[in-house]
Every structure is written in C-alpha cells, then in structure tokens.
Design a protein around this motif. Structure first.
Motif, PDB file in Angstrom:
ATOM      1  N   HIS A  93      24.939-105.792 -31.976  1.00  0.00           N
ATOM      2  CA  HIS A  93      25.547-105.345 -30.720  1.00  0.00           C
ATOM      3  C   HIS A  93      25.961-103.872 -30.817  1.00  0.00           C
ATOM      4  O   HIS A  93      25.638-103.063 -29.944  1.00  0.00           O
ATOM      5  CB  HIS A  93      26.760-106.233 -30.424  1.00  0.00           C
ATOM      6  CG  HIS A  93      27.405-105.998 -29.112  1.00  0.00           C
ATOM      7  ND1 HIS A  93      27.001-106.643 -27.959  1.00  0.00           N
ATOM      8  CD2 HIS A  93      28.443-105.201 -28.748  1.00  0.00           C
ATOM      9  CE1 HIS A  93      27.750-106.249 -26.960  1.00  0.00           C
ATOM     10  NE2 HIS A  93      28.642-105.369 -27.402  1.00  0.00           N
ATOM     11  N   ALA A  94      26.635-103.519 -31.890  1.00  0.00           N
ATOM     12  CA  ALA A  94      27.117-102.146 -32.055  1.00  0.00           C
ATOM     13  C   ALA A  94      25.968-101.152 -32.220  1.00  0.00           C
ATOM     14  O   ALA A  94      25.969-100.082 -31.601  1.00  0.00           O
ATOM     15  CB  ALA A  94      28.057-102.076 -33.256  1.00  0.00           C
ATOM     16  N   LEU A  95      24.972-101.488 -33.037  1.00  0.00           N
ATOM     17  CA  LEU A  95      23.849-100.577 -33.264  1.00  0.00           C
ATOM     18  C   LEU A  95      23.004-100.409 -32.005  1.00  0.00           C
ATOM     19  O   LEU A  95      22.574 -99.296 -31.678  1.00  0.00           O
ATOM     20  CB  LEU A  95      22.990-101.075 -34.427  1.00  0.00           C
ATOM     21  CG  LEU A  95      23.678-101.035 -35.800  1.00  0.00           C
ATOM     22  CD1 LEU A  95      22.799-101.679 -36.865  1.00  0.00           C
ATOM     23  CD2 LEU A  95      24.055 -99.613 -36.188  1.00  0.00           C
ATOM     24  N   LEU A  96      22.770-101.482 -31.290  1.00  0.00           N
ATOM     25  CA  LEU A  96      22.005-101.405 -30.048  1.00  0.00           C
ATOM     26  C   LEU A  96      22.754-100.572 -29.008  1.00  0.00           C
ATOM     27  O   LEU A  96      22.156 -99.728 -28.328  1.00  0.00           O
ATOM     28  CB  LEU A  96      21.728-102.816 -29.521  1.00  0.00           C
ATOM     29  CG  LEU A  96      20.717-102.970 -28.409  1.00  0.00           C
ATOM     30  CD1 LEU A  96      19.369-102.370 -28.802  1.00  0.00           C
ATOM     31  CD2 LEU A  96      20.542-104.442 -28.069  1.00  0.00           C
ATOM     32  N   ALA A  97      24.050-100.779 -28.911  1.00  0.00           N
ATOM     33  CA  ALA A  97      24.860 -99.996 -27.962  1.00  0.00           C
ATOM     34  C   ALA A  97      24.800 -98.510 -28.293  1.00  0.00           C
ATOM     35  O   ALA A  97      24.632 -97.667 -27.402  1.00  0.00           O
ATOM     36  CB  ALA A  97      26.307-100.491 -27.981  1.00  0.00           C
ATOM     37  N   ALA A  98      24.913 -98.164 -29.568  1.00  0.00           N
ATOM     38  CA  ALA A  98      24.864 -96.755 -29.969  1.00  0.00           C
ATOM     39  C   ALA A  98      23.489 -96.152 -29.681  1.00  0.00           C
ATOM     40  O   ALA A  98      23.390 -95.001 -29.242  1.00  0.00           O
ATOM     41  CB  ALA A  98      25.201 -96.629 -31.455  1.00  0.00           C
ATOM     42  N   PHE A  99      22.445 -96.934 -29.909  1.00  0.00           N
ATOM     43  CA  PHE A  99      21.088 -96.435 -29.709  1.00  0.00           C
ATOM     44  C   PHE A  99      20.787 -96.146 -28.236  1.00  0.00           C
ATOM     45  O   PHE A  99      20.175 -95.139 -27.904  1.00  0.00           O
ATOM     46  CB  PHE A  99      20.067 -97.438 -30.269  1.00  0.00           C
ATOM     47  CG  PHE A  99      18.653 -96.981 -30.139  1.00  0.00           C
ATOM     48  CD1 PHE A  99      18.152 -95.992 -30.978  1.00  0.00           C
ATOM     49  CD2 PHE A  99      17.816 -97.521 -29.172  1.00  0.00           C
ATOM     50  CE1 PHE A  99      16.836 -95.545 -30.862  1.00  0.00           C
ATOM     51  CE2 PHE A  99      16.502 -97.084 -29.045  1.00  0.00           C
ATOM     52  CZ  PHE A  99      16.010 -96.104 -29.892  1.00  0.00           C
ATOM     53  N   ILE A 100      21.218 -97.025 -27.338  1.00  0.00           N
ATOM     54  CA  ILE A 100      20.869 -96.847 -25.920  1.00  0.00           C
ATOM     55  C   ILE A 100      21.912 -96.050 -25.131  1.00  0.00           C
ATOM     56  O   ILE A 100      21.723 -95.801 -23.941  1.00  0.00           O
ATOM     57  CB  ILE A 100      20.599 -98.195 -25.211  1.00  0.00           C
ATOM     58  CG1 ILE A 100      21.869 -99.036 -25.086  1.00  0.00           C
ATOM     59  CG2 ILE A 100      19.470 -98.941 -25.898  1.00  0.00           C
ATOM     60  CD1 ILE A 100      21.720-100.233 -24.176  1.00  0.00           C
ATOM     61  N   ILE A 148      23.938 -93.554 -20.204  1.00  0.00           N
ATOM     62  CA  ILE A 148      24.730 -92.544 -19.501  1.00  0.00           C
ATOM     63  C   ILE A 148      23.909 -91.914 -18.381  1.00  0.00           C
ATOM     64  O   ILE A 148      24.403 -91.730 -17.265  1.00  0.00           O
ATOM     65  CB  ILE A 148      25.264 -91.481 -20.486  1.00  0.00           C
ATOM     66  CG1 ILE A 148      26.329 -92.102 -21.383  1.00  0.00           C
ATOM     67  CG2 ILE A 148      25.811 -90.264 -19.749  1.00  0.00           C
ATOM     68  CD1 ILE A 148      26.767 -91.223 -22.549  1.00  0.00           C
ATOM     69  N   MET A 149      22.631 -91.590 -18.672  1.00  0.00           N
ATOM     70  CA  MET A 149      21.776 -91.004 -17.639  1.00  0.00           C
ATOM     71  C   MET A 149      21.654 -91.939 -16.423  1.00  0.00           C
ATOM     72  O   MET A 149      21.841 -91.527 -15.288  1.00  0.00           O
ATOM     73  CB  MET A 149      20.372 -90.696 -18.177  1.00  0.00           C
ATOM     74  CG  MET A 149      19.512 -89.971 -17.145  1.00  0.00           C
ATOM     75  SD  MET A 149      17.747 -90.354 -17.183  1.00  0.00           S
ATOM     76  CE  MET A 149      17.672 -92.005 -16.544  1.00  0.00           C
ATOM     77  N   PHE A 150      21.355 -93.230 -16.690  1.00  0.00           N
ATOM     78  CA  PHE A 150      21.221 -94.180 -15.584  1.00  0.00           C
ATOM     79  C   PHE A 150      22.544 -94.388 -14.842  1.00  0.00           C
ATOM     80  O   PHE A 150      22.557 -94.462 -13.609  1.00  0.00           O
ATOM     81  CB  PHE A 150      20.667 -95.524 -16.080  1.00  0.00           C
ATOM     82  CG  PHE A 150      19.167 -95.553 -16.185  1.00  0.00           C
ATOM     83  CD1 PHE A 150      18.383 -95.700 -15.055  1.00  0.00           C
ATOM     84  CD2 PHE A 150      18.539 -95.435 -17.407  1.00  0.00           C
ATOM     85  CE1 PHE A 150      17.002 -95.727 -15.132  1.00  0.00           C
ATOM     86  CE2 PHE A 150      17.154 -95.471 -17.507  1.00  0.00           C
ATOM     87  CZ  PHE A 150      16.379 -95.615 -16.367  1.00  0.00           C
ATOM     88  N   PHE A 151      23.644 -94.478 -15.564  1.00  0.00           N
ATOM     89  CA  PHE A 151      24.941 -94.688 -14.918  1.00  0.00           C
ATOM     90  C   PHE A 151      25.320 -93.504 -14.035  1.00  0.00           C
ATOM     91  O   PHE A 151      25.728 -93.671 -12.879  1.00  0.00           O
ATOM     92  CB  PHE A 151      26.050 -94.934 -15.957  1.00  0.00           C
ATOM     93  CG  PHE A 151      25.887 -96.195 -16.762  1.00  0.00           C
ATOM     94  CD1 PHE A 151      25.251 -97.320 -16.262  1.00  0.00           C
ATOM     95  CD2 PHE A 151      26.391 -96.253 -18.052  1.00  0.00           C
ATOM     96  CE1 PHE A 151      25.106 -98.477 -17.010  1.00  0.00           C
ATOM     97  CE2 PHE A 151      26.251 -97.409 -18.813  1.00  0.00           C
ATOM     98  CZ  PHE A 151      25.606 -98.523 -18.287  1.00  0.00           C
TER      99      PHE A 151
END
Length: 188
Positions: free
Chosen positions: A13-20, A25-28
């Motif tokens: 969860h943490a690694l995937l969150a950091a990667f994307i 941020i761009m999409f948000f």
C-alpha cells in the motif's frame, strides 16, 4: 493467504501510493480545476492554406492535408484523434493532442482553407492528458494508474477491515460513501 497479511499489505500500500503520487496529483489538480472551468490556455496561430480544389468534409483527406501542412511547418501531428465536426451546412476538422490542437475549416474563398494551430500552456497540456488526448504511452500509464488507485483503495479497505476496532467504522464509512455517491448522481 500470505498476500493479505497486514505487514505485506501495508508495504504494498505504501510503496504503491508513493509510486503513483505524481500522476495522482496531476489528475486531482486538473480535475478539480476543470470542474470550476479552469482549463488552461492556448497560444493560437492562424494560417491560410492555398488549395488546388475546395476541401470536402472527408476525414481522411483533411487529415492528409493537415499532416502535409504540419510537416511543411516542421511540426508533429497532435497525439489525439482527428474528427470532423459538422455545424449545420458547415464543417471543420478538429485534431486534438496534449501539446497542440489544430482546426482546418473552409473559408468564404473556395481555394483557401484556414488552419489554426493551438499550442497548449503547461496547465492545458496536463488537462489534455487528463482528457486522454495524449499518446498511447500516457494512455497505458493512465490505465495503470487507475488500476493502482483501485488496488490502494481495496488494500486500505482490507487493512481497515482486519483491524477489529475499525471494522464497524469501516462498514459505516463504506455505507455512507455509497449513499453519498447515489445522492450526488440523483442530484445531478
């Protein structure tokens, strides 16, 4: 199952969150600003195209004409899809991309067409990527982002569900989320 053990889920969860995070941020940001009508800007240049015969509302012919004119000006073609837009008895070719949009349309002179080249600002480029106007690599990246975001939400739900103190709150929050989604769809 070992994949659902809490420690593995937390790491993934943490690694995937950091990667994307960058693409998220761009999409948000682009999505939130677009909702309020902030779409970015263009710098537009207009050119005349001198023709041998009047243009017709034939997509393949107009795309070929656009490619020829862009090549003549040493410009790449837009990364999105070209389409014919009809307005009453009038028509035009609209070809959008992440860096540039072009429009070709007839003028009152049958042997002259108008070419608009609309170069995007940085913010507009991100909006265009958000709207799937980029090339294939970014479309694949965006699809991977969507899958990763879903995995984040599912892993977060599973971790919350695995914590006895959070189980009731997790169920209540999920039920409230579903109710809010339905209410917003109905209200819109």
């Amino acid at each position: 199952m070992d994949i659902f053990n809490r420690s593995t889920l937390m790491k993934a969860h943490a690694l995937l969150a950091a990667f994307i995070l960058p693409v998220a941020i761009m999409f948000f940001v682009t999505g939130a600003l677009y909702t309020w009508g902030i779409k970015g800007n263009y710098v537009t240049n207009t050119h005349e195209i001198h023709l041998q015969k009047p243009i017709q509302d034939e997509r393949s012919e107009l795309v070929a004409l656009a490619e020829k004119e862009l090549q003549r000006q040493d410009l790449e073609t837009p990364t999105g899809q070209a389409k014919i837009k009809r307005m009453g008895s009038s028509f035009r070719l609209e070809w959008t991309g992440s860096n540039m949009d072009i429009i070709i349309e007839p003028t009152s002179e049958p042997l002259i067409a108008k070419l608009e080249i609309k170069n995007t600002s940085l913010h507009r480029q991100f909006v265009q990527l958000h709207k799937a106007k980029g090339g294939e690599p970014f479309k694949v990246y965006a699809a991977a982002f969507a899958i990763a975001l879903l995995l984040l939400l599912v892993s977060g739900f599973i971790m919350a569900w695995q914590t006895p103190k959070l189980r009731k709150l997790t169920l209540a929050s999920a039920a409230l989320g579903i109710a809010m989604f339905v209410a917003m769809v109905v209200a819109s």
